[in-house]
Design an enzyme around this catalytic site. Structure first.
Site, PDB file in Angstrom:
ATOM      1  N   HIS A 133       0.836  -1.210   0.000  1.00  0.00           N
ATOM      2  CA  HIS A 133       0.000   0.000   0.000  1.00  0.00           C
ATOM      3  C   HIS A 133       0.866   1.254   0.000  1.00  0.00           C
ATOM      4  CE1 HIS A 133      -3.605   2.324   0.506  1.00  0.00           C
ATOM      5  NE2 HIS A 133      -3.142   2.900   1.597  1.00  0.00           N
ATOM      6  N   ASP A 172      -8.033   8.388  -6.253  1.00  0.00           N
ATOM      7  CA  ASP A 172      -7.688   9.348  -5.193  1.00  0.00           C
ATOM      8  C   ASP A 172      -6.278   9.864  -5.425  1.00  0.00           C
ATOM      9  OD1 ASP A 172      -5.769   7.544  -3.870  1.00  0.00           O
ATOM     10  OD2 ASP A 172      -7.534   6.452  -3.198  1.00  0.00           O
ATOM     11  N   LYS A 195     -10.934  13.077  -3.585  1.00  0.00           N
ATOM     12  CA  LYS A 195     -12.059  12.646  -2.762  1.00  0.00           C
ATOM     13  C   LYS A 195     -11.896  13.144  -1.331  1.00  0.00           C
ATOM     14  CE  LYS A 195     -10.156   8.182  -1.240  1.00  0.00           C
ATOM     15  NZ  LYS A 195     -10.275   6.722  -1.259  1.00  0.00           N
ATOM     16  N   ASP A 221      -5.574   1.330  -9.009  1.00  0.00           N
ATOM     17  CA  ASP A 221      -5.485   1.365  -7.545  1.00  0.00           C
ATOM     18  C   ASP A 221      -4.722   0.138  -7.079  1.00  0.00           C
ATOM     19  OD1 ASP A 221      -5.844   2.462  -5.047  1.00  0.00           O
ATOM     20  OD2 ASP A 221      -8.038   2.506  -5.141  1.00  0.00           O
ATOM     21  N   ASP A 225     -11.503  -2.563  -1.429  1.00  0.00           N
ATOM     22  CA  ASP A 225     -12.104  -3.154  -0.233  1.00  0.00           C
ATOM     23  C   ASP A 225     -13.625  -3.209  -0.402  1.00  0.00           C
ATOM     24  OD1 ASP A 225     -12.832  -4.031   2.266  1.00  0.00           O
ATOM     25  OD2 ASP A 225     -11.664  -2.574   3.377  1.00  0.00           O
ATOM     26  N   ALA A 227     -15.263  -1.213  -2.490  1.00  0.00           N
ATOM     27  CA  ALA A 227     -15.510  -0.736  -3.866  1.00  0.00           C
ATOM     28  C   ALA A 227     -16.308   0.560  -3.920  1.00  0.00           C
ATOM     29  CB  ALA A 227     -16.204  -1.815  -4.704  1.00  0.00           C
TER      30      ALA A 227
END
Length: 314
Positions: A133, A172, A195, A221, A225, A227
């Site tokens: 991540h 994002d 966002k 992305d 998770d 969505a």
């Protein structure tokens, strides 16, 4: 394999056996025999059913929810060390708890650091993982980390679609670096979504920064998770005049009601790797295997070869 090198064996936890079997098939070896005995209260015991003394042991296990998967991996590492394995290497296609990589508010844990410490304390000698991540999580470990990228699987698939007027987008701003790498490699424009969240897993507002009118958009992305974000971004692209919208993400967490949101959205296709098994059954979802990527990395690590040639980009 070079016969002068120490032998290596591949074992798997319960929920990542599908991946381990694919990896072993590509490597041309048998999956190691392991027994995980479960007790009535939920406790379980891990044991190797064959000798690993002096071996280079690869333990395949993603640490997606629930936490039993992480605990299994920790016990596998501990059992391998106590059975006199020469080297113990954790192969973690999806590294869980990675979203908690910093203190973004007072009095919270940094779970990604804690998990790395647990793996180190258990006795791991090396970690092989994919699309963390946040890249800086590699620095949480005091052992070598081979960080792979699913771009080597996604890029050929994108190219096979032969889409004209292609635009790469990110749902994002936090994913801008990742999306920019795709856009730069494919030599196409980049569009951003900004966002604001009301709370975790709930998006309050979203706006598009860039032109998507009459474009074929691919949203990039690292994980999906619930969505909520990816579906909202896809619909927003269509509202702004996009011809079609697809989305790709490395890890299909897909917590309820994610599949329903993908089905209800205007996106044409949602593309994942098989780092986490997807069982939602959506016809919009395409799953690409990364087993060969991990098999080739294991082969190179075992032979002390560079793995950087596997990267199209980082």
């Amino acid at each position: 394999m070079d016969s002068s090198l120490p032998p290596f064996k591949v074992f798997s936890g319960t929920k990542s056996r599908y991946m381990a079997e694919e990896i072993c098939k590509d490597l041309g070896v048998e999956l190691g025999k392991m027994n995980i005995q479960r007790f009535a209260d939920g406790e379980f015991e891990v044991s190797f059913e064959e000798s690993v003394r002096g071996c280079e042991v690869y333990l395949v296990q993603s640490t997606f929810p629930n936490s039993d998967n992480l605990m299994e991996l920790l016990l596998m590492i501990d059992a391998a060390k106590r059975a006199s394995a020469r080297t113990t290497i954790a192969v973690i296609p999806y590294f869980g708890w990675a979203r908690q990589d910093r203190k973004d508010k007072p009095r919270v844990s940094i779970a990604a650091k804690l998990v790395s410490d647990l793996l180190t304390a258990a006795g791991v000698d090396r970690v092989i993982t994919m699309d963390l991540h946040a890249d800086q999580i590699q620095g949480f470990f005091n052992v070598p980390v081979d960080h792979l990228y699913a771009s080597s699987v996604f890029i050929p698939y994108i190219q096979s679609l032969n889409l004209e007027d292609l635009v790469i987008a990110t749902p994002d701003v936090g994913g801008a670096k990742r999306a920019n790498s795709y856009a730069k490699y494919l030599q196409v424009p980049l569009v951003l979504c900004h966002k604001q969240r009301a709370k975790a897993n709930v998006v309050a507002t979203m706006t598009v920064i860039g032109d998507v009118k009459d474009k074929n958009v691919i949203l990039i992305d690292d994980m999906v998770d619930t969505a909520g974000t990816i579906s909202k971004a896809a619909d927003l692209m269509l509202e702004n005049g996009a011809k079609s919208v697809r989305a790709l993400a490395s890890h299909a967490i897909m917590s309820d009601p994610a599949t329903q949101r993908v089905n209800d959205s205007g996106m044409v296709e949602m593309i994942f790797t098989n780092s986490i098994p997807y069982t939602g059954g959506s016809k919009k979802v395409t799953v690409l295997s990364v087993a060969r990527l991990f098999a080739d990395t294991i082969r190179r690590v075992h032979s002390h070869e560079s793995i950087s040639s596997q990267y199209l980009f980082k």
